[in-house]
Design a protein around this motif. Structure first.
Motif, PDB file in Angstrom:
ATOM      1  N   LEU A   1      -4.606  -5.552  -5.628  1.00  0.00           N
ATOM      2  CA  LEU A   1      -5.358  -4.194  -5.472  1.00  0.00           C
ATOM      3  C   LEU A   1      -4.031  -3.242  -5.154  1.00  0.00           C
ATOM      4  CD1 LEU A   1      -8.199  -5.040  -3.203  1.00  0.00           C
ATOM      5  CD2 LEU A   1      -8.334  -4.773  -5.795  1.00  0.00           C
ATOM      6  N   THR A   2      -4.307  -1.934  -6.049  1.00  0.00           N
ATOM      7  CA  THR A   2      -3.291  -0.749  -5.565  1.00  0.00           C
ATOM      8  C   THR A   2      -4.100   0.084  -4.598  1.00  0.00           C
ATOM      9  OG1 THR A   2      -4.227   0.343  -7.632  1.00  0.00           O
ATOM     10  CG2 THR A   2      -2.058  -1.068  -7.508  1.00  0.00           C
ATOM     11  N   ALA A   3      -3.485   0.743  -3.901  1.00  0.00           N
ATOM     12  CA  ALA A   3      -3.916   1.610  -2.853  1.00  0.00           C
ATOM     13  C   ALA A   3      -3.016   2.944  -3.011  1.00  0.00           C
ATOM     14  CB  ALA A   3      -3.754   1.235  -1.403  1.00  0.00           C
ATOM     15  N   SER A   4      -3.662   4.091  -3.112  1.00  0.00           N
ATOM     16  CA  SER A   4      -2.854   5.278  -2.919  1.00  0.00           C
ATOM     17  C   SER A   4      -2.087   5.527  -1.667  1.00  0.00           C
ATOM     18  CB  SER A   4      -3.666   6.317  -3.369  1.00  0.00           C
ATOM     19  OG  SER A   4      -4.394   6.683  -2.301  1.00  0.00           O
ATOM     20  N   GLY A   5      -2.525   5.030  -0.747  1.00  0.00           N
ATOM     21  CA  GLY A   5      -1.940   4.995   0.888  1.00  0.00           C
ATOM     22  C   GLY A   5      -2.768   6.177   1.486  1.00  0.00           C
ATOM     23  N   GLY A   6      -3.578   6.975   0.704  1.00  0.00           N
ATOM     24  CA  GLY A   6      -4.317   8.071   1.574  1.00  0.00           C
ATOM     25  C   GLY A   6      -3.649   9.317   1.851  1.00  0.00           C
ATOM     26  N   ALA A   7      -4.204  10.045   2.665  1.00  0.00           N
ATOM     27  CA  ALA A   7      -3.885  11.202   3.029  1.00  0.00           C
ATOM     28  C   ALA A   7      -2.723  11.191   4.089  1.00  0.00           C
ATOM     29  CB  ALA A   7      -5.001  12.304   3.461  1.00  0.00           C
ATOM     30  N   LEU A   8      -2.362  10.072   4.901  1.00  0.00           N
ATOM     31  CA  LEU A   8      -1.548  10.226   6.064  1.00  0.00           C
ATOM     32  C   LEU A   8      -0.516   9.288   5.824  1.00  0.00           C
ATOM     33  CD1 LEU A   8      -4.456   9.819   8.470  1.00  0.00           C
ATOM     34  CD2 LEU A   8      -3.709  12.211   7.507  1.00  0.00           C
ATOM     35  N   ARG A   9      -0.113   9.042   4.234  1.00  0.00           N
ATOM     36  CA  ARG A   9       0.943   8.046   4.338  1.00  0.00           C
ATOM     37  C   ARG A   9       2.227   8.442   4.798  1.00  0.00           C
ATOM     38  NH1 ARG A   9       4.071   6.463  -0.217  1.00  0.00           N
ATOM     39  NH2 ARG A   9       3.790   8.592  -1.289  1.00  0.00           N
ATOM     40  N   HIS A  10       2.500  10.061   4.783  1.00  0.00           N
ATOM     41  CA  HIS A  10       3.834  10.573   5.195  1.00  0.00           C
ATOM     42  C   HIS A  10       3.616  10.810   6.669  1.00  0.00           C
ATOM     43  CE1 HIS A  10       5.504  10.127   1.188  1.00  0.00           C
ATOM     44  NE2 HIS A  10       4.488  10.731   0.574  1.00  0.00           N
ATOM     45  N   VAL A  11       2.567  10.778   7.176  1.00  0.00           N
ATOM     46  CA  VAL A  11       2.457  11.204   8.489  1.00  0.00           C
ATOM     47  C   VAL A  11       3.302  10.470   9.548  1.00  0.00           C
ATOM     48  CG1 VAL A  11       1.071  11.715  10.705  1.00  0.00           C
ATOM     49  CG2 VAL A  11       0.254  12.366   8.126  1.00  0.00           C
ATOM     50  N   PRO A  12       4.269  10.847  10.443  1.00  0.00           N
ATOM     51  CA  PRO A  12       5.032   9.897  11.336  1.00  0.00           C
ATOM     52  C   PRO A  12       4.048   9.067  11.974  1.00  0.00           C
ATOM     53  CG  PRO A  12       5.798  12.143  11.388  1.00  0.00           C
ATOM     54  CD  PRO A  12       4.567  12.154  10.468  1.00  0.00           C
ATOM     55  N   LYS A  13       4.264   7.920  12.405  1.00  0.00           N
ATOM     56  CA  LYS A  13       3.469   7.076  13.081  1.00  0.00           C
ATOM     57  C   LYS A  13       2.991   7.551  14.597  1.00  0.00           C
ATOM     58  CE  LYS A  13       3.384   2.141  13.649  1.00  0.00           C
ATOM     59  NZ  LYS A  13       4.152   0.675  13.362  1.00  0.00           N
ATOM     60  N   ALA A  14       3.874   8.120  15.218  1.00  0.00           N
ATOM     61  CA  ALA A  14       3.656   8.809  16.457  1.00  0.00           C
ATOM     62  C   ALA A  14       2.595   9.723  16.409  1.00  0.00           C
ATOM     63  CB  ALA A  14       4.848   9.594  16.802  1.00  0.00           C
ATOM     64  N   ARG A  15       2.341  10.529  15.350  1.00  0.00           N
ATOM     65  CA  ARG A  15       1.422  11.374  15.393  1.00  0.00           C
ATOM     66  C   ARG A  15       0.196  11.070  14.508  1.00  0.00           C
ATOM     67  NH1 ARG A  15      -0.422  15.882  13.487  1.00  0.00           N
ATOM     68  NH2 ARG A  15      -0.084  15.746  11.461  1.00  0.00           N
ATOM     69  N   LEU A  16       0.200   9.898  14.054  1.00  0.00           N
ATOM     70  CA  LEU A  16      -0.878   9.292  13.290  1.00  0.00           C
ATOM     71  C   LEU A  16      -2.194   9.201  14.196  1.00  0.00           C
ATOM     72  CD1 LEU A  16      -1.367   8.260  10.585  1.00  0.00           C
ATOM     73  CD2 LEU A  16      -0.875   6.042  11.414  1.00  0.00           C
ATOM     74  N   ALA A  17      -2.156   8.948  15.531  1.00  0.00           N
ATOM     75  CA  ALA A  17      -3.274   8.960  16.324  1.00  0.00           C
ATOM     76  C   ALA A  17      -4.286  10.327  16.421  1.00  0.00           C
ATOM     77  CB  ALA A  17      -3.000   7.973  17.586  1.00  0.00           C
ATOM     78  N   SER A  18      -3.420  11.214  16.257  1.00  0.00           N
ATOM     79  CA  SER A  18      -4.071  12.474  16.578  1.00  0.00           C
ATOM     80  C   SER A  18      -4.269  13.447  15.513  1.00  0.00           C
ATOM     81  CB  SER A  18      -3.207  13.212  17.534  1.00  0.00           C
ATOM     82  OG  SER A  18      -1.870  13.349  17.206  1.00  0.00           O
ATOM     83  N   VAL A  19      -4.289  12.926  14.126  1.00  0.00           N
ATOM     84  CA  VAL A  19      -4.438  13.879  13.079  1.00  0.00           C
ATOM     85  C   VAL A  19      -5.937  14.209  13.090  1.00  0.00           C
ATOM     86  CG1 VAL A  19      -2.725  12.631  11.450  1.00  0.00           C
ATOM     87  CG2 VAL A  19      -5.290  11.730  11.421  1.00  0.00           C
TER      88      VAL A  19
END
Ligand SMILES: NC(=O)c1ccc[n+]([C@@H]2O[C@H](COP(=O)([O-])OP(=O)(O)OC[C@H]3O[C@@H](n4cnc5c(N)ncnc54)[C@H](OP(=O)(O)O)[C@@H]3O)[C@@H](O)[C@H]2O)c1
Length: 389
Positions: free
Chosen positions: A171-189
């Motif tokens: 299955l392919t996945a686009s990776g969604g809207a947050l693919r480029h958001v740094p891991k450290a900031r991901l929790a608070s998007v």
């Protein structure tokens, strides 16, 4: 002329399906529709497509619709019963199931039990009750036709190559809207960031599911049931351009893929028209303009929701229904800013962790598991978090 019922006509898939009907009016006729609360849009749709039967989410909405359509030759119903009536409507040949979430389960089963082929967008129904729906469909000779672009791709590849020597599905996945958001900031998007999907314009729930990759997890389970394959043989890779919709690999290493622009009207048209293929005026693929197709592996630590889906299948029985319910609660809480993006996996894990799976053989058992986990998680998380601005 194929006679259709569209459940979820006011949603992203429903409206694109109506676009398909507009494009090929000689091939498709809408005889019944169901929607939730979007009264203005549904009124317009009824005036344009002239279905014989329409259902709205609530009684007040149905009354208002009746008022607006006075003198119009249409029967109006509402609620879960209305949805079931549309799903089993005797004049319908094919049901397009495109309501979002668990609300799609009972109509899916109702349509199958009425002997209607189902073009299935509502993956949540298959996640919750895959064994039940596929066994009932097989017993009645009912077709479940995939609408999800990934499953449509696999279905089309298998039509070409057969499934005897199938080794795995990719299955392919686009990776969604947050693919480029740094891991450290991901929790608070914020919800706004997570809703900003790069390639697909979809309903809110599935867009958040794409950002967490839970959508891909639900699709792994969907593939398990649609193609009767062990999830050990279902892999996921990131493909940001959303052009290769999925692939299959045979035992000799040969890989088949299906490609098209990221436009849901194409898999919808294929599902509605199946087994025929129709010409259309929607954009088609220009590979030279696309120029490059790239693929990456998935960082499972960054996206734990995908792993929960495999875990739920392993647990079996009612566990996938619990996974689905916990995810629906988590998405709702996130969109209401009651939990952070980073808490979505926590809520799902809590739902799965608390659950003692039953065998999931009956609709009642599945619905009870769904209800229990929603109540439990709502009690634990609703109104408890810091309100996030
Ligand atoms: N959007 C996509 O591109 C896409 C792609 C692949 C798969 N899917 C799947 O397709 C399904 C629909 O997604 P979507 O993006 O189209 O969602 P959406 O835009 O949120 O639309 C949902 C539809 O369901 C209706 N609905 C919700 N609850 C209902 C109820 N209780 N009774 C009757 N109608 C109800 C809504 O009506 P109102 O708006 O009138 O309230 C609306 O028409 C989901 O399962 C999703 O995973 C979507």
């Amino acid at each position: 002329m194929k006679r259709l019922s569209i459940l979820g006509s006011t949603g992203s898939i429903g409206m694109q399906a109506l676009d398909v009907v507009r494009a090929r009016p000689e091939a498709f006729q809408v005889v019944a529709m169901a929607a939730g609360g979007q009264l203005d849009l549904l009124t317009e749709q009824v005036r344009e497509f002239r279905p014989q039967l329409v259902s709205m989410g609530r009684r007040e909405g149905a009354r208002e619709l009746e008022e607006r359509l006075r003198g119009f030759p249409v029967k109006i119903c509402y609620g879960a019963e209305g949805l079931a009536e549309v799903a089993a409507y005797s004049e319908t040949e094919l049901i397009l199931l495109a309501v979002v979430g668990a609300a799609g389960l009972v109509p899916a089963l109702t349509a199958i039990r009425a002997g209607k082929d189902v073009a299935l967008a509502t993956k949540e129904a298959l996640v919750m009750a895959g064994a039940l729906l596929t066994s009932e469909a097989a017993a009645r000779g009912v077709r479940l036709l995939p609408v999800d672009s990934e499953h449509s791709a696999i279905f089309q590849c298998l039509e070409g190559g057969g499934r005897d020597a199938l080794k795995r599905i990719i299955l392919t996945a686009s990776g969604g809207a947050l693919r480029h958001v740094p891991k450290a900031r991901l929790a608070s998007v914020t919800p706004e960031e997570a809703l900003n999907h790069p390639t697909w314009n979809m309903g809110k729930k599935i867009t958040i599911d794409s950002a967490t990759l839970m959508n891909k997890g639900l699709e792994v389970i969907e593939a398990r049931w649609l193609f009767d394959i062990d999830v050990k043989h279902v892999d996921v890779i990131i493909h940001p351009q959303s052009i290769v919709h999925s692939l299959i690999e045979y035992v000799d290493g040969s890989v088949l893929a299906q490609l098209s622009p990221p436009d849901m009207r194409l898999p919808i048209l294929y599902a509605l028209g199946y087994p025929a293929r129709f010409e259309h005026a929607f954009p088609t693929l220009d590979l030279v303009r696309v120029a490059s197709l790239t693929f990456e592996s998935i960082d499972r630590e960054r996206f734990p929701c995908l792993g929960f889906a495999y875990q739920a299948v392993e647990m079996g029985g009612t566990a996938p229904a619990v996974l689905n319910a916990a995810n629906e609660v988590a998405v709702e809480l996130f969109l209401a800013r009651e939990i952070t993006f980073g808490q979505i996996p926590e809520v799902i894990e809590a739902g799965l962790g608390e659950h003692r799976p039953g065998d999931g053989g009956s609709l009642e058992e599945i619905l009870a598991a769904d209800r229990e986990v929603r109540e439990h998680l709502s009690r634990t998380y609703r109104g408890k978090g810091t309100h996030i601005s």
